[in-house]
Design a protein around this motif. Structure first.
Motif, mmCIF file in Angstrom:
data_model
loop_
_atom_site.group_PDB
_atom_site.id
_atom_site.type_symbol
_atom_site.label_atom_id
_atom_site.label_comp_id
_atom_site.label_asym_id
_atom_site.label_seq_id
_atom_site.Cartn_x
_atom_site.Cartn_y
_atom_site.Cartn_z
ATOM 1 N N ILE A 184 0.860 -1.182 0.000
ATOM 2 C CA ILE A 184 0.000 0.000 0.000
ATOM 3 C C ILE A 184 0.896 1.233 0.000
ATOM 4 O O ILE A 184 1.763 1.378 0.858
ATOM 5 N N LYS A 185 0.672 2.143 -0.957
ATOM 6 C CA LYS A 185 1.566 3.290 -1.131
ATOM 7 C C LYS A 185 0.860 4.642 -1.024
ATOM 8 O O LYS A 185 1.495 5.681 -1.171
ATOM 9 N N ASN A 186 -0.456 4.635 -0.790
ATOM 10 C CA ASN A 186 -1.222 5.880 -0.746
ATOM 11 C C ASN A 186 -1.845 6.052 0.630
ATOM 12 O O ASN A 186 -2.475 5.127 1.157
ATOM 13 N N PHE A 187 -1.664 7.255 1.201
ATOM 14 C CA PHE A 187 -2.088 7.472 2.584
ATOM 15 C C PHE A 187 -2.747 8.837 2.765
ATOM 16 O O PHE A 187 -2.390 9.813 2.098
ATOM 17 N N CYS A 188 -3.676 8.874 3.728
ATOM 18 C CA CYS A 188 -4.136 10.131 4.314
ATOM 19 C C CYS A 188 -3.550 10.174 5.726
ATOM 20 O O CYS A 188 -3.691 9.209 6.486
ATOM 21 N N LEU A 189 -2.906 11.264 6.058
ATOM 22 C CA LEU A 189 -2.269 11.405 7.363
ATOM 23 C C LEU A 189 -3.152 12.284 8.246
ATOM 24 O O LEU A 189 -3.331 13.472 7.977
ATOM 25 N N SER A 190 -3.722 11.686 9.285
ATOM 26 C CA SER A 190 -4.696 12.381 10.127
ATOM 27 C C SER A 190 -4.044 13.291 11.167
ATOM 28 O O SER A 190 -2.940 13.027 11.645
ATOM 29 N N PHE A 191 -4.745 14.353 11.495
ATOM 30 C CA PHE A 191 -4.403 15.284 12.564
ATOM 31 C C PHE A 191 -2.974 15.811 12.455
ATOM 32 O O PHE A 191 -2.215 15.828 13.436
ATOM 33 N N VAL A 192 -2.642 16.230 11.260
ATOM 34 C CA VAL A 192 -1.338 16.867 11.040
ATOM 35 C C VAL A 192 -1.398 18.278 11.620
ATOM 36 O O VAL A 192 -2.273 19.076 11.271
ATOM 37 N N ASP A 193 -0.465 18.588 12.518
ATOM 38 C CA ASP A 193 -0.384 19.936 13.091
ATOM 39 C C ASP A 193 0.757 20.751 12.510
ATOM 40 O O ASP A 193 0.703 21.991 12.496
ATOM 41 N N SER A 194 1.798 20.055 12.029
ATOM 42 C CA SER A 194 2.995 20.757 11.578
ATOM 43 C C SER A 194 3.720 19.916 10.539
ATOM 44 O O SER A 194 3.446 18.716 10.390
ATOM 45 N N PRO A 195 4.683 20.507 9.823
ATOM 46 C CA PRO A 195 5.456 19.716 8.858
ATOM 47 C C PRO A 195 6.250 18.603 9.529
ATOM 48 O O PRO A 195 6.575 17.600 8.883
ATOM 49 N N GLU A 196 6.562 18.743 10.820
ATOM 50 C CA GLU A 196 7.295 17.690 11.523
ATOM 51 C C GLU A 196 6.486 16.393 11.557
ATOM 52 O O GLU A 196 7.053 15.284 11.530
#
Length: 734
Positions: A184-196
């Motif tokens: 699996i190579k496609n993602f949604c990244l939840s609750f991103v607050d910063s580029p870190e």
């Protein structure tokens, strides 16, 4: 020219869409990704879930991390609370009867007296009154300020508290390891607050395509940096509204879209696009406005969440959204020189004719040529115009042209189109078209200019005769029919139609009354029915015979093979040759069939007012293009389709379709169907000693002799009403 692409569509899978049939149908829609939400997928079942999806669906998978977030724990049942009621919050391990667990455990240590806590998008609002106990065993007593229902695994917001949580949960980390192993190579990244947070994710999966979800106020503050490091962003309007006031969500959406557009990064939007369709096959007007305006604002994709995860109509919902996206693309392409941002809301190519033109049906294939012709005469016909009497076949051509059945044609063909069609199977404008649609006359008194068209001496249309021309009709006939033989019925009719052709646009003033007219639906009307039923993949079935068992088998198999929602049974009821079943027999036969057949719920019956040209492969392609105008995505093509005698090869239609791959409607080819005596079933590979052949000619002969065909040949519910017609069941010599 500006590159105007179709929007990305992401479909979330859940209980109602994790079904073999649903997944196969979703594979056949214009979907970019199917999404697995880790918040609702146990880590123990992730691999098996992915395996099941992949075995039935070819669309790329996208994994949505759950993120480290505060949620309610597991409740034995939903808990209803009212204002001023006390609610005790605790960890899952120490929850008491009537209490509500929260996770992760350390959130309880952050709460202080007076804090406001929202459960599940403000459905319940609590005020913290006291905090007691040691770490891991803390209990928080609170008072309900706004009542509602508390459920398991719902998002929790603590207002005015800034406590940091890791961007990935332990479950997410394990899921990323599994994702690497199973590709699996496609993602949604939840609750991103910063580029870190994005950098942390890429440590686990550096080659992934990642959409950072903008769903916190911190993400808004760090938006440009997040966009720069991400492959794209996804605005989750639901979770974002827990930290941004609801009335400001539309402005936040526009802000994020604008920033992503400036960076030339994809930007998708999620939440509440088609909630109405969770319980209904129709969307609301507010929802359609939301979709269109979101895309016109610059969003490059949309996400369906609960609508397809737990809604009752996941396939219909996707089909509707695909149709809405297609409509926006058509709108944008029509006004590529307009600037929507400067207030050019209505592109120059669009006017009131577009707004009032027949709807194409959300999720349905576009008509051939991209638009559905609608040339109904508006207003009164000027007095004093000369009249031109038409034959029944010519009058049917006028109706089909004016009402979109022959789209993109707007009138009878000129010489340039005729020559192009005969030699290249295309109109001069490049659109595929295999048959000449002509109006021809003999004699010296050929009219010109505007004329009133009459049938049976009654006005029904108007034509603007722009040109008249002659040609070598013998050569044209040979190119059209592939023969010079006078035994060919189509060629005989063609050569006897007159030496002068009249070309120009036509308009319809009145429909022509004919037998079975009430069963005839216009192209715009079949599309309306398909949209109402939530269909988007439809097989077209063309016939000039009453239905026998082989027809049923072919239609059933075609639906199965193509994953279609249903079949348009569309028999031609125009002029036929002597001995053919009459229109009345065909109509009565199908009425009988649809009272008892298994395909009834998946069938739409409508007559098709046209006539056989006996042009073999050319006519097969022509009848397919017409069915595309009626909303069909697929078309059944049998052996020697629309042929006559031995003039065409059995595979001629297949070869012509293969030479025209640009045609959008997809042919479904069938060989001769036979009946197996031993298996009592129908198929193509029945061994000779076990096979009984099914012939339309033989059926007509049996019925003409006043006999009922065997039940394996034709249902009695079909045969009996035809037999009651007597001689009216057949076309006579006159």
């Amino acid at each position: 020219m500006k590159d105007i692409r179709s929007p990305m569509i992401v479909v979330t899978l859940g209980p109602t869409s994790m079904d073999e049939t649903v997944l196969r149908k979703l594979s056949q829609r214009k979907i970019s990704f199917v999404r697995i939400n880790l918040s609702h997928t146990p880590i123990e079942s992730l691999e098996s879930t992915v395996s099941f999806i992949r075995s039935h669906c070819s669309i790329p998978l996208m994994l949505d991390t759950e993120g480290s977030q505060v949620r309610t724990g597991v409740l034995t049942e939903p808990k209803s609370v009212t204002e001023n009621q006390e609610v005790v919050l605790s960890t899952q391990e120490f929850v008491e009867s009537g209490g509500v667990p929260l996770r992760p455990n350390n959130v309880l240590g952050v709460l202080t007296e007076g804090d406001l806590v929202s459960l599940d998008f403000d459905s319940v609002l609590l005020r913290v009154d006291s905090v007691s106990g040691k770490d891991g065993e803390k209990k928080v007593r609170s008072t309900v300020l706004s009542g509602g229902t508390i459920q398991s695994n719902k998002a929790v917001t603590v207002f005015d508290q800034n406590f940091q949580m890791p961007s990935l949960s332990h479950k997410d980390v394990k899921a990323l390891e599994i994702a690497q192993e199973i590709g699996i190579k496609n993602f949604c990244l939840s609750f991103v607050d910063s580029p870190e947070d994005v950098r942390e994710f890429r440590k686990y999966h550096p080659d992934a395509f990642v959409l950072s979800k903008i769903e916190t106020s911190m993400a808004i503050e760090n938006l440009e940096e997040i966009i720069e490091i991400s492959d794209g962003v996804l605005i989750d309007r639901g979770d974002l509204s827990r930290q941004v006031p609801l009335e400001r969500i539309p402005f936040a959406q526009k802000y994020v879209i604008n920033k992503a557009n400036q960076a030339s990064k994809p930007v998708l939007v999620a939440t509440n696009f088609l909630d109405t369709m969770m319980e209904s096959r129709s969307a609301s007007r507010a929802e359609t406005n939301d979709i269109v305006n979101t895309l016109l604002d610059g969003a490059t994709g949309l996400v369906l969440a609960a609508e397809t995860a737990i809604g009752q109509y996941p396939v219909e919902t996707v089909s509707f959204l695909v149709g809405m996206c297609d409509e926006v693309v058509r709108f944008k392409r029509s006004g590529e020189n307009s600037d929507l941002a400067k207030g050019d809301v209505l592109p120059k190519a669009y006017d009131t004719n577009y707004i009032t033109s027949p709807a194409l049906g959300c999720g349905l294939i576009a008509p051939h040529g991209g638009f559905l012709v609608d040339q109904r005469w508006k207003g009164d016909i000027p007095e004093g115009l000369p009249s031109l009497e038409l034959s029944a076949n010519e009058a049917m051509d006028v109706e089909q042209i004016a009402l979109g059945g022959y789209s993109p044609l707007r009138g009878f063909m000129g010489k340039g189109d005729l020559d192009s069609v005969l030699r290249t199977y295309k109109l001069e404008n490049g659109h595929t078209w295999p048959l000449p649609i002509l109006l021809r006359r003999s004699g010296q008194n050929v009219p010109t200019g505007r004329v009133v068209l009459t049938f049976d001496h009654k006005p029904f249309g108007v034509m603007e005769i722009e040109d008249t021309y002659d040609t070598d009709w013998q050569m044209a006939g040979e190119l059209l029919f592939g023969t010079r033989s006078s035994d060919h019925p189509g060629l005989r009719t063609f050569l006897g139609s007159g030496e002068t052709a009249l070309s120009g646009p036509v308009w319809l003033t009145d429909r022509i009354a004919r037998e079975g007219k009430r069963y005839e639906l216009k192209a715009a009307e079949t599309r309306q029915v398909f949209a109402a039923r939530g269909w988007s993949r439809i097989v077209g079935f063309h016939t000039r015979n009453a239905p026998h068992r082989a027809h049923e088998h072919v239609m059933t198999r075609a639906i199965e093979l193509t994953g279609s929602d249903g079949v348009l049974i569309h028999p031609a009821v125009g002029t036929k040759k002597s001995g053919d079943f009459s229109s009345a027999a065909i109509i009565e036969g199908y009425r009988g069939l649809l009272k008892v057949s298994e395909i009834t719920s998946k069938a739409l019956f409508s007559t098709f007012s046209t006539y056989s040209r006996y042009a073999g492969p050319r006519e097969a392609l022509f009848t397919a293009l017409c069915r595309q105008n009626y909303g069909c995505t697929h078309f059944i093509v049998g052996r020697d389709h629309t042929g006559v005698g031995n003039f065409y090869s059995a595979n001629g239609a297949r070869e012509l379709f293969e030479k025209n791959p640009q045609v959008e409607i997809q042919p479904v080819f069938f060989e001769e169907v036979k009946y197996s005596k031993s298996k009592k079933s129908y198929g193509y590979d029945v061994v000779d000693g076990d096979a009984l052949e099914i012939s339309g000619t033989e059926v007509r002969e049996i019925v003409h002799n006043g006999e009922r065909p065997p039940e394996w040949y034709m249902r009695p519910e079909v045969a009996d009403p035809i037999l009651l017609l007597g001689e009216k069941a057949f076309v006579g010599d006159g």
